[in-house]
Write a protein that holds these residues in place. Structure first.
Motif, PDB file in Angstrom:
ATOM      1  N   ILE A  72     -59.953  69.389  41.640  1.00  4.28           N
ATOM      2  CA  ILE A  72     -60.823  68.614  41.909  1.00  4.28           C
ATOM      3  C   ILE A  72     -62.338  69.166  41.669  1.00  4.28           C
ATOM      4  CG2 ILE A  72     -62.532  68.452  44.013  1.00  4.28           C
ATOM      5  CD1 ILE A  72     -60.283  67.984  45.755  1.00  4.28           C
ATOM      6  N   ILE A  73     -61.796  70.739  41.240  1.00  5.45           N
ATOM      7  CA  ILE A  73     -63.292  71.363  40.440  1.00  5.45           C
ATOM      8  C   ILE A  73     -62.828  70.767  39.349  1.00  5.45           C
ATOM      9  CG2 ILE A  73     -63.154  73.975  40.016  1.00  5.45           C
ATOM     10  CD1 ILE A  73     -61.764  74.581  42.466  1.00  5.45           C
ATOM     11  N   GLY A  74     -61.268  70.728  38.207  1.00  5.63           N
ATOM     12  CA  GLY A  74     -61.838  70.752  37.468  1.00  5.63           C
ATOM     13  C   GLY A  74     -61.902  69.303  36.844  1.00  5.63           C
ATOM     14  N   GLN A  85     -43.577  73.233  48.379  1.00  4.77           N
ATOM     15  CA  GLN A  85     -44.236  72.103  48.452  1.00  4.77           C
ATOM     16  C   GLN A  85     -45.817  72.120  49.200  1.00  4.77           C
ATOM     17  OE1 GLN A  85     -43.216  68.668  47.739  1.00  4.77           O
ATOM     18  NE2 GLN A  85     -41.198  70.214  47.107  1.00  4.77           N
ATOM     19  N   LYS A  86     -45.728  73.374  49.587  1.00  8.57           N
ATOM     20  CA  LYS A  86     -47.355  73.777  49.995  1.00  8.57           C
ATOM     21  C   LYS A  86     -48.280  73.812  48.447  1.00  8.57           C
ATOM     22  CE  LYS A  86     -46.901  75.861  54.437  1.00  8.57           C
ATOM     23  NZ  LYS A  86     -46.712  77.491  55.455  1.00  8.57           N
ATOM     24  N   PHE A  87     -48.179  74.570  47.111  1.00  6.02           N
ATOM     25  CA  PHE A  87     -48.345  74.509  46.293  1.00  6.02           C
ATOM     26  C   PHE A  87     -49.099  73.403  45.392  1.00  6.02           C
ATOM     27  CE2 PHE A  87     -45.980  78.765  46.633  1.00  6.02           C
ATOM     28  CZ  PHE A  87     -47.373  79.484  46.201  1.00  6.02           C
ATOM     29  N   ASN A  88     -48.397  72.126  45.531  1.00  8.86           N
ATOM     30  CA  ASN A  88     -48.821  70.840  45.453  1.00  8.86           C
ATOM     31  C   ASN A  88     -50.387  70.771  45.382  1.00  8.86           C
ATOM     32  OD1 ASN A  88     -46.471  70.311  43.860  1.00  8.86           O
ATOM     33  ND2 ASN A  88     -45.301  69.657  45.471  1.00  8.86           N
ATOM     34  N   VAL A  89     -50.598  71.277  47.188  1.00  6.50           N
ATOM     35  CA  VAL A  89     -51.951  71.375  47.704  1.00  6.50           C
ATOM     36  C   VAL A  89     -52.647  71.963  46.713  1.00  6.50           C
ATOM     37  CG1 VAL A  89     -52.888  70.948  49.851  1.00  6.50           C
ATOM     38  CG2 VAL A  89     -50.944  70.703  49.521  1.00  6.50           C
ATOM     39  N   ASP A  90     -52.531  72.709  46.588  1.00  8.68           N
ATOM     40  CA  ASP A  90     -53.130  74.062  45.862  1.00  8.68           C
ATOM     41  C   ASP A  90     -53.613  73.847  44.270  1.00  8.68           C
ATOM     42  OD1 ASP A  90     -53.502  75.469  47.983  1.00  8.68           O
ATOM     43  OD2 ASP A  90     -51.491  76.420  47.386  1.00  8.68           O
ATOM     44  N   LEU A  91     -53.033  72.893  43.881  1.00  8.34           N
ATOM     45  CA  LEU A  91     -52.420  72.554  42.972  1.00  8.34           C
ATOM     46  C   LEU A  91     -53.523  71.010  42.378  1.00  8.34           C
ATOM     47  CD1 LEU A  91     -49.110  72.034  41.328  1.00  8.34           C
ATOM     48  CD2 LEU A  91     -51.073  74.424  40.669  1.00  8.34           C
ATOM     49  N   ALA A  92     -53.302  70.120  43.807  1.00 12.37           N
ATOM     50  CA  ALA A  92     -54.243  69.033  43.970  1.00 12.37           C
ATOM     51  C   ALA A  92     -55.646  69.270  44.154  1.00 12.37           C
ATOM     52  CB  ALA A  92     -53.795  67.863  44.921  1.00 12.37           C
ATOM     53  N   GLU A  93     -56.120  70.129  44.915  1.00 11.31           N
ATOM     54  CA  GLU A  93     -57.529  71.202  44.988  1.00 11.31           C
ATOM     55  C   GLU A  93     -57.548  71.518  43.784  1.00 11.31           C
ATOM     56  OE1 GLU A  93     -59.593  73.339  48.965  1.00 11.31           O
ATOM     57  OE2 GLU A  93     -57.565  74.451  47.974  1.00 11.31           O
ATOM     58  N   THR A  94     -57.212  71.942  43.035  1.00 12.62           N
ATOM     59  CA  THR A  94     -57.814  72.646  41.994  1.00 12.62           C
ATOM     60  C   THR A  94     -57.926  71.511  40.796  1.00 12.62           C
ATOM     61  OG1 THR A  94     -56.157  74.588  41.919  1.00 12.62           O
ATOM     62  CG2 THR A  94     -57.254  73.848  39.684  1.00 12.62           C
TER      63      THR A  94
END
Length: 419
Positions: A59-61, A48-57
């Motif tokens: 922002i960059i996009g 589930q923690k990977f969802n946070v990393d995806l959401a942070e990515t």
């Protein structure tokens, strides 16, 4: 008959060796250590923690500008022998976003990032509660196993003593056989209790994210320590401040607001910038002599936003915003109801636990010890002793069950208030 007794005694000794092997577990694990291991090792939580990393990515996009488009073409005005010349064109197009579209996209991505973190927090709180319930189940099953083991140990000693007393002619053969039969019955109960305990520990391993085939966990805790004093109004306020699902609902409202801002920005026009260069070589054909030339041109493109008449994107965002406002009110109402119901159940089990006390258990133990002593002296029957043992076991089991239910209700109450 003697052969049957020897077989029965051998089975009892085997049961005793297997069932007491549980005491040699190597890893001592208390409640706080267990939860800490779940937090760091649980595989579902890690995923589930990977969802946070995806959401942070995301922002960059969202910060990216539209890419320019480069076109290049080559042409031949005729066959080379006619000497009509050749040429090429190059063109670059770039869209300039107006109306704050990029800013709106970034704000939406940041809002969705915060929402994802809240969802992860809510997931962990639910995981923590579920893992805690499994830990309590293991402790409860372990205590039940101890009760069964103690009963079996007593009956095993009785069976061994009665075998000697029968040979001495003190008791009848029937009484000796009855002792062995009762010991076998208690041994069967231990097998079921041990299976339940091992099953609970396997569930603990799943939550802890370990794949250890050895029976090396030894959870320890006192069920009576999972009790606290609560005030209903304080719990409601804590829940309204701590509940992740309420925070998620509020953040969903913020996301809807950002969707509205993005929809409004998307209604604004964008400018297209165009820059091109055309070059043609000299045409040496006598009938169509043309010198070489180079042409540079540029321009703007302005879209005509007729589609703004159909503002579905904006309308949908506004409807979603109103929907999330209603959801927040519903979640707040549900939280208050859940807190009241949970504290009611907890106080109910706590009152039941208070009905039991050490005095009751001690009195039952004194009665059992007196019956055992009386039976050994031949002043009471085996049936009376067994009744005292079963009564003592029943009181112990009921006491443990009440403590377990109270502890479970406390874990659920803490889950409801968002701890």
């Amino acid at each position: 008959m003697t052969k049957k007794w020897m077989i029965t005694l051998g089975i009892l000794m085997l049961f005793n060796r297997i069932l007491f092997a549980q005491k040699h577990d190597s890893i001592q694990l208390d409640f706080s250590q267990y939860l800490e291991t779940v937090k760091h090792n649980n595989l579902e939580y890690a995923a589930q923690k990977f969802n946070v990393d995806l959401a942070e990515t995301e922002i960059i996009g969202s910060k990216a500008f539209p890419d320019p488009e480069l076109q290049f073409a080559y042409f031949d005005n005729g066959e080379s022998k006619k000497q009509l010349g050749v040429g090429y064109t190059g063109e670059i197009d770039w869209t300039i976003e107006l109306g704050g579209k990029r800013k709106a996209r970034v704000n939406l991505a940041k809002s969705q990032y915060e929402l994802t973190k809240l969802i992860l927090s809510d997931y962990f709180k639910n995981l923590k509660a579920d893992a805690s319930l499994i830990f309590l189940e293991a402790i409860y099953k372990k205590e039940i196993l101890n009760v069964k083991q103690n009963s079996y140990q007593m009956m095993k000693e009785f069976a061994a003593a009665d075998s000697i007393r029968f040979k001495l002619g003190v008791i009848t053969e029937t009484d000796a056989r009855q002792s062995k039969l009762e010991a076998s019955t208690f041994a069967n109960e231990i097998i079921q209790a041990q299976t339940d305990y091992l099953s609970a520990k396997n569930k603990m391993k799943l939550f802890m994210g370990i794949d250890n085939q050895e029976n090396s966990l030894n959870p320890f805790a006192e069920l009576k320590n999972f009790q606290e004093d609560y005030i209903e109004d304080d719990l409601i306020n804590i829940a309204l401040n701590n509940r992740s699902d309420l925070m998620v609902a509020m953040q969903n409202k913020n996301v809807s607001q950002q969707l509205i801002e993005l929809a409004k920005a998307n209604r604004k026009i964008d400018l297209g910038i165009n820059l091109a260069i055309d070059h043609t070589t000299v045409a040496r054909n006598p009938d169509a002599f043309t010198p070489q030339f180079t042409q540079i041109k540029g321009g703007l493109s302005i879209p005509l936003k007729f589609s703004n008449r159909y503002n579905n994107e904006l309308k949908m965002a506004q409807i979603q915003f109103k929907q999330n406002e209603t959801v927040i009110k519903q979640v707040e109402l549900q939280i208050k109801s859940e807190v009241k119901e949970s504290i009611l159940q907890y106080e109910n089990y706590r009152k039941q636990a208070q009905q039991f006390n050490l005095k009751m258990l001690n009195e039952a133990k004194l009665i059992l010890d007196a019956k055992k002593y009386s039976y050994k002296r031949g002043n009471s029957s085996l049936l009376e002793t067994l009744d005292a043992q079963r009564s003592y076991n029943e009181i112990q089991t009921n006491y443990l069950e009440t403590l377990y239910n109270c502890a479970v209700a406390n874990i659920i109450l803490n889950k409801v208030i968002g701890n």
